[in-house]
Design a protein around this motif. Sequence first.
Motif, mmCIF file in Angstrom:
data_model
loop_
_atom_site.group_PDB
_atom_site.id
_atom_site.type_symbol
_atom_site.label_atom_id
_atom_site.label_comp_id
_atom_site.label_asym_id
_atom_site.label_seq_id
_atom_site.Cartn_x
_atom_site.Cartn_y
_atom_site.Cartn_z
ATOM 1 N N PHE A 108 -10.477 0.913 -8.443
ATOM 2 C CA PHE A 108 -9.565 1.990 -8.034
ATOM 3 C C PHE A 108 -10.198 2.843 -6.934
ATOM 4 O O PHE A 108 -9.539 3.174 -5.939
ATOM 5 C CB PHE A 108 -9.193 2.864 -9.233
ATOM 6 N N LEU A 109 -11.480 3.187 -7.105
ATOM 7 C CA LEU A 109 -12.165 3.978 -6.072
ATOM 8 C C LEU A 109 -12.220 3.226 -4.740
ATOM 9 O O LEU A 109 -11.962 3.807 -3.681
ATOM 10 C CB LEU A 109 -13.580 4.338 -6.527
ATOM 11 N N SER A 110 -12.536 1.934 -4.798
ATOM 12 C CA SER A 110 -12.582 1.127 -3.568
ATOM 13 C C SER A 110 -11.201 1.025 -2.932
ATOM 14 O O SER A 110 -11.067 1.097 -1.710
ATOM 15 C CB SER A 110 -13.092 -0.275 -3.874
ATOM 16 N N THR A 111 -10.195 0.857 -3.757
ATOM 17 C CA THR A 111 -8.826 0.758 -3.245
ATOM 18 C C THR A 111 -8.431 2.033 -2.522
ATOM 19 O O THR A 111 -7.882 1.994 -1.415
ATOM 20 C CB THR A 111 -7.839 0.472 -4.401
ATOM 21 N N MET A 112 -8.729 3.172 -3.123
ATOM 22 C CA MET A 112 -8.368 4.447 -2.510
ATOM 23 C C MET A 112 -9.134 4.666 -1.203
ATOM 24 O O MET A 112 -8.573 5.170 -0.231
ATOM 25 C CB MET A 112 -8.625 5.604 -3.475
ATOM 26 N N ARG A 113 -10.404 4.276 -1.175
ATOM 27 C CA ARG A 113 -11.197 4.430 0.051
ATOM 28 C C ARG A 113 -10.670 3.550 1.176
ATOM 29 O O ARG A 113 -10.758 3.914 2.347
ATOM 30 C CB ARG A 113 -12.659 4.084 -0.214
ATOM 31 N N GLN A 114 -10.148 2.401 0.839
ATOM 32 C CA GLN A 114 -9.701 1.442 1.851
ATOM 33 C C GLN A 114 -8.243 1.653 2.281
ATOM 34 O O GLN A 114 -7.767 0.950 3.176
ATOM 35 C CB GLN A 114 -9.875 0.010 1.341
ATOM 36 N N MET A 115 -7.553 2.597 1.693
ATOM 37 C CA MET A 115 -6.155 2.840 2.073
ATOM 38 C C MET A 115 -6.020 3.390 3.492
ATOM 39 O O MET A 115 -4.962 3.292 4.099
ATOM 40 C CB MET A 115 -5.463 3.781 1.087
ATOM 41 N N VAL A 116 -7.079 3.954 4.023
ATOM 42 C CA VAL A 116 -7.013 4.495 5.383
ATOM 43 C C VAL A 116 -7.337 3.444 6.447
ATOM 44 O O VAL A 116 -7.014 3.620 7.612
ATOM 45 C CB VAL A 116 -7.957 5.705 5.551
ATOM 46 N N GLN A 117 -7.969 2.361 6.027
ATOM 47 C CA GLN A 117 -8.325 1.301 6.978
ATOM 48 C C GLN A 117 -7.179 0.292 7.058
ATOM 49 O O GLN A 117 -6.731 -0.230 6.055
ATOM 50 C CB GLN A 117 -9.605 0.595 6.537
ATOM 51 N N MET A 118 -6.741 0.029 8.273
ATOM 52 C CA MET A 118 -5.615 -0.887 8.480
ATOM 53 C C MET A 118 -6.132 -2.270 8.893
ATOM 54 O O MET A 118 -7.106 -2.377 9.624
ATOM 55 C CB MET A 118 -4.684 -0.353 9.571
ATOM 56 N N ASP A 119 -5.445 -3.288 8.421
ATOM 57 C CA ASP A 119 -5.756 -4.649 8.849
ATOM 58 C C ASP A 119 -5.266 -4.830 10.283
ATOM 59 O O ASP A 119 -4.162 -4.396 10.628
ATOM 60 C CB ASP A 119 -5.068 -5.654 7.921
ATOM 61 N N ALA A 120 -6.067 -5.463 11.113
ATOM 62 C CA ALA A 120 -5.738 -5.581 12.537
ATOM 63 C C ALA A 120 -4.512 -6.459 12.784
ATOM 64 O O ALA A 120 -3.664 -6.119 13.608
ATOM 65 C CB ALA A 120 -6.930 -6.144 13.302
ATOM 66 N N SER A 121 -4.392 -7.560 12.071
ATOM 67 C CA SER A 121 -3.281 -8.476 12.363
ATOM 68 C C SER A 121 -2.011 -8.146 11.579
ATOM 69 O O SER A 121 -0.909 -8.272 12.099
ATOM 70 C CB SER A 121 -3.697 -9.922 12.105
ATOM 71 N N LEU A 122 -2.139 -7.722 10.342
ATOM 72 C CA LEU A 122 -0.953 -7.472 9.510
ATOM 73 C C LEU A 122 -0.467 -6.025 9.547
ATOM 74 O O LEU A 122 0.649 -5.740 9.138
ATOM 75 C CB LEU A 122 -1.243 -7.859 8.059
ATOM 76 N N GLN A 123 -1.321 -5.129 9.973
ATOM 77 C CA GLN A 123 -1.007 -3.695 10.018
ATOM 78 C C GLN A 123 -0.620 -3.148 8.642
ATOM 79 O O GLN A 123 0.329 -2.382 8.494
ATOM 80 C CB GLN A 123 0.100 -3.407 11.045
ATOM 81 N N ILE A 124 -1.365 -3.570 7.625
ATOM 82 C CA ILE A 124 -1.207 -3.006 6.280
ATOM 83 C C ILE A 124 -2.557 -2.416 5.877
ATOM 84 O O ILE A 124 -3.601 -2.858 6.357
ATOM 85 C CB ILE A 124 -0.758 -4.061 5.244
ATOM 86 N N PRO A 125 -2.557 -1.419 4.989
ATOM 87 C CA PRO A 125 -3.834 -0.873 4.528
ATOM 88 C C PRO A 125 -4.626 -1.927 3.748
ATOM 89 O O PRO A 125 -4.061 -2.668 2.945
ATOM 90 C CB PRO A 125 -3.430 0.285 3.614
ATOM 91 N N ILE A 126 -5.907 -2.001 3.982
ATOM 92 C CA ILE A 126 -6.778 -2.935 3.272
ATOM 93 C C ILE A 126 -6.762 -2.625 1.772
ATOM 94 O O ILE A 126 -6.943 -3.509 0.941
ATOM 95 C CB ILE A 126 -8.213 -2.875 3.834
ATOM 96 N N GLY A 127 -6.505 -1.380 1.423
ATOM 97 C CA GLY A 127 -6.430 -0.993 0.020
ATOM 98 C C GLY A 127 -5.363 -1.745 -0.749
ATOM 99 O O GLY A 127 -5.482 -1.934 -1.961
ATOM 100 N N VAL A 128 -4.320 -2.187 -0.067
ATOM 101 C CA VAL A 128 -3.277 -2.983 -0.727
ATOM 102 C C VAL A 128 -3.879 -4.283 -1.251
ATOM 103 O O VAL A 128 -3.571 -4.723 -2.363
ATOM 104 C CB VAL A 128 -2.103 -3.261 0.242
ATOM 105 N N VAL A 129 -4.744 -4.888 -0.462
ATOM 106 C CA VAL A 129 -5.408 -6.115 -0.896
ATOM 107 C C VAL A 129 -6.359 -5.801 -2.051
ATOM 108 O O VAL A 129 -6.389 -6.518 -3.051
ATOM 109 C CB VAL A 129 -6.183 -6.758 0.267
ATOM 110 N N TYR A 130 -7.120 -4.724 -1.930
ATOM 111 C CA TYR A 130 -8.072 -4.333 -2.964
ATOM 112 C C TYR A 130 -7.390 -3.942 -4.274
ATOM 113 O O TYR A 130 -8.024 -3.940 -5.312
ATOM 114 C CB TYR A 130 -8.920 -3.154 -2.479
ATOM 115 N N SER A 131 -6.123 -3.595 -4.234
ATOM 116 C CA SER A 131 -5.420 -3.156 -5.441
ATOM 117 C C SER A 131 -5.375 -4.227 -6.525
ATOM 118 O O SER A 131 -5.179 -3.914 -7.699
ATOM 119 C CB SER A 131 -4.005 -2.704 -5.095
#
Length: 156
Positions: A108-131
């Motif tokens: 959960f902590l990693s997911t929340m930290r990664q919500m601000v970082q966007m994937d370059a090709s898909l333009q989705i937050p990396i936190g979505v993957v970490y969820s």
Amino acid sequence: MDTIKNILNKIIELFCIGIMGIMTLLVSWQVFTRYFFNKPSAITEQLSQYLFVWLVLYGAAYVFGKREHMKISFIRDRVPNKIGILFDFIQEIIIAFFALSIMVYGGFLSTMRQMVQMDASLQIPIGVVYSAIPISGVFIIFYSLYNLINISKKKI
């Protein structure tokens, strides 16, 4: 509790089947565009990688819930049944603790930290993957509790 487990099994099963189907289409398209157009699609490659991560994590929770995961039963098979049941009980507690502390809390902590970082090709937050980490951790905790109840009733 059996009904909830069966419903959860079916949901995860269908989700993993769907992911596998989508991944098959994405990878087939990736191969087609690479060899016939000489221009591979970056989006399908990245999405299939993320879906594979989800498939592994949810699939692991599913297999754990069905108690079909690999386990080393060398010691458990050599002790009397009551001690073996105690080993199973302790094993489930350790797994639940790991899932709660590492997968749910840490994930959960990693997911929340990664919500601000966007994937370059898909333009989705990396936190979505970490969820997938904390969600699959919650599933594993549920299955551990289910197994603990059944061990205490000596069903397993």
